[in-house]
Write a protein that holds these residues in place. Structure first.
Motif, PDB file in Angstrom:
ATOM      1  N   THR A  61      37.754  33.806  56.420  1.00 34.79           N
ATOM      2  CA  THR A  61      37.483  35.110  57.019  1.00 34.79           C
ATOM      3  C   THR A  61      37.298  35.032  58.531  1.00 34.79           C
ATOM      4  OG1 THR A  61      35.129  34.819  56.598  1.00 34.79           O
ATOM      5  CG2 THR A  61      36.392  35.989  54.914  1.00 34.79           C
ATOM      6  N   SER A  62      37.579  33.876  59.121  1.00 34.56           N
ATOM      7  CA  SER A  62      37.359  33.690  60.556  1.00 34.56           C
ATOM      8  C   SER A  62      38.490  32.854  61.139  1.00 34.56           C
ATOM      9  CB  SER A  62      36.021  32.976  60.781  1.00 34.56           C
ATOM     10  OG  SER A  62      35.834  32.676  62.145  1.00 34.56           O
ATOM     11  N   VAL A 109      35.140  25.963  58.480  1.00 34.49           N
ATOM     12  CA  VAL A 109      34.730  24.820  57.648  1.00 34.49           C
ATOM     13  C   VAL A 109      33.338  25.019  57.057  1.00 34.49           C
ATOM     14  CG1 VAL A 109      36.287  23.127  58.683  1.00 34.49           C
ATOM     15  CG2 VAL A 109      33.993  23.416  59.649  1.00 34.49           C
ATOM     16  N   LYS A 110      32.464  25.688  57.794  1.00 33.87           N
ATOM     17  CA  LYS A 110      31.136  25.959  57.236  1.00 33.87           C
ATOM     18  C   LYS A 110      31.257  26.904  56.039  1.00 33.87           C
ATOM     19  CE  LYS A 110      27.743  26.710  60.230  1.00 33.87           C
ATOM     20  NZ  LYS A 110      27.035  27.164  61.454  1.00 33.87           N
ATOM     21  N   LEU A 125      33.960  27.443  54.106  1.00 36.87           N
ATOM     22  CA  LEU A 125      34.643  26.800  52.982  1.00 36.87           C
ATOM     23  C   LEU A 125      33.744  25.791  52.269  1.00 36.87           C
ATOM     24  CD1 LEU A 125      38.222  26.346  54.498  1.00 36.87           C
ATOM     25  CD2 LEU A 125      37.508  27.994  52.750  1.00 36.87           C
ATOM     26  N   SER A 126      32.931  25.055  53.024  1.00 42.76           N
ATOM     27  CA  SER A 126      32.033  24.092  52.375  1.00 42.76           C
ATOM     28  C   SER A 126      30.972  24.822  51.549  1.00 42.76           C
ATOM     29  CB  SER A 126      31.375  23.164  53.406  1.00 42.76           C
ATOM     30  OG  SER A 126      30.397  23.829  54.183  1.00 42.76           O
ATOM     31  N   THR A 127      30.515  25.961  52.059  1.00 47.18           N
ATOM     32  CA  THR A 127      29.539  26.764  51.322  1.00 47.18           C
ATOM     33  C   THR A 127      30.156  27.338  50.049  1.00 47.18           C
ATOM     34  OG1 THR A 127      28.340  27.299  53.350  1.00 47.18           O
ATOM     35  CG2 THR A 127      27.996  28.765  51.467  1.00 47.18           C
ATOM     36  N   GLN A 128      31.388  27.825  50.161  1.00 42.36           N
ATOM     37  CA  GLN A 128      32.078  28.361  48.986  1.00 42.36           C
ATOM     38  C   GLN A 128      32.196  27.300  47.893  1.00 42.36           C
ATOM     39  OE1 GLN A 128      35.861  30.395  49.918  1.00 42.36           O
ATOM     40  NE2 GLN A 128      35.012  30.867  51.932  1.00 42.36           N
ATOM     41  N   LYS A 129      32.561  26.076  48.293  1.00 43.75           N
ATOM     42  CA  LYS A 129      32.723  24.998  47.309  1.00 43.75           C
ATOM     43  C   LYS A 129      31.395  24.635  46.645  1.00 43.75           C
ATOM     44  CE  LYS A 129      36.820  22.932  49.382  1.00 43.75           C
ATOM     45  NZ  LYS A 129      37.403  21.761  50.042  1.00 43.75           N
ATOM     46  N   ALA A 130      30.351  24.482  47.446  1.00 45.19           N
ATOM     47  CA  ALA A 130      29.040  24.125  46.886  1.00 45.19           C
ATOM     48  C   ALA A 130      28.541  25.227  45.954  1.00 45.19           C
ATOM     49  CB  ALA A 130      28.036  23.864  48.008  1.00 45.19           C
TER      50      ALA A 130
END
Length: 191
Positions: A36-37, A44-45, A47-52
């Motif tokens: 979204t950015s 990357v912040k 996407l890493s949050t989405q994965k976790a």
């Protein structure tokens, strides 16, 4: 002692966590990545949050006590363009042509998610590549090594012959800034 769950199928990330002596389970994150950015740090912040979060949600009913999920995502950025994993060999060639003889940035976002707490950060490392001939690019792509890597290269593999220098954390380029992760876990007493 935390029960660490790595939300990644990357063998390189598994190797890096093992290298620093952490015990963990692997549970890859499924689902579509939503960007979204255009800011690499935010990408990357997020996407890493989405994965976790996806792994936490999937494992929710049977999460072990004292759980900690580590989500991570790595991108390569050159000239304002985000380079993910190549779609095919032609895309890998296109990316390597851009990166050869230039300096680019590698960003890895990491999310440490546990009960009632989330820590998310991004690490940047600059990588300078030597010039590559068309023959060298074609040879490297033919090895298939670039096909599952952001920016179409693996610094820890055959592409090492084309890396002139790096500024920052080498492990970040491989896919996980494990020194910074360890320091965060130690500070939070999360391991």
């Amino acid at each position: 002692m935390k029960n660490i769950i790595l939300a990644s199928q990357s063998p390189r990330r598994r190797e890096l966590l093992t290298q620093i002596g952490l015990e963990f389970e692997v549970h890859p994150a499924d689902g579509e990545e939503i960007i979204t950015s255009t800011d690499p740090v935010e990408v990357v912040k997020s996407l890493s949050t989405q994965k976790a979060a996806a792994v936490k949600e999937e494992l929710e009913p049977q999460l072990p006590e004292n759980w900690l999920v580590i989500g991570a995502d790595t991108i390569v950025v050159y000239d304002g363009k985000i380079l993910g994993k190549p779609k095919d060999e032609a895309d890998a060639i296109r990316m390597l042509r851009m990166l050869q003889g230039q300096t680019h940035s590698v960003y890895t976002g990491v999310t440490l998610l546990e009960e009632g707490k989330q820590t998310t950060f991004a690490e940047e490392t600059k990588v300078s590549m030597y010039p590559m001939t068309e023959e060298e690019i074609a040879w490297y792509v033919s090895t298939k090594e670039p096909m599952d890597k952001a920016g179409a290269y693996g610094i820890q593999g055959l592409c090492a012959r084309f890396v002139e220098k790096i500024q920052g954390d080498y492990n970040n380029v491989v896919g996980l800034p494990v020194g910074r992760i360890y320091q965060k876990l130690k500070k939070e007493e999360s391991f």
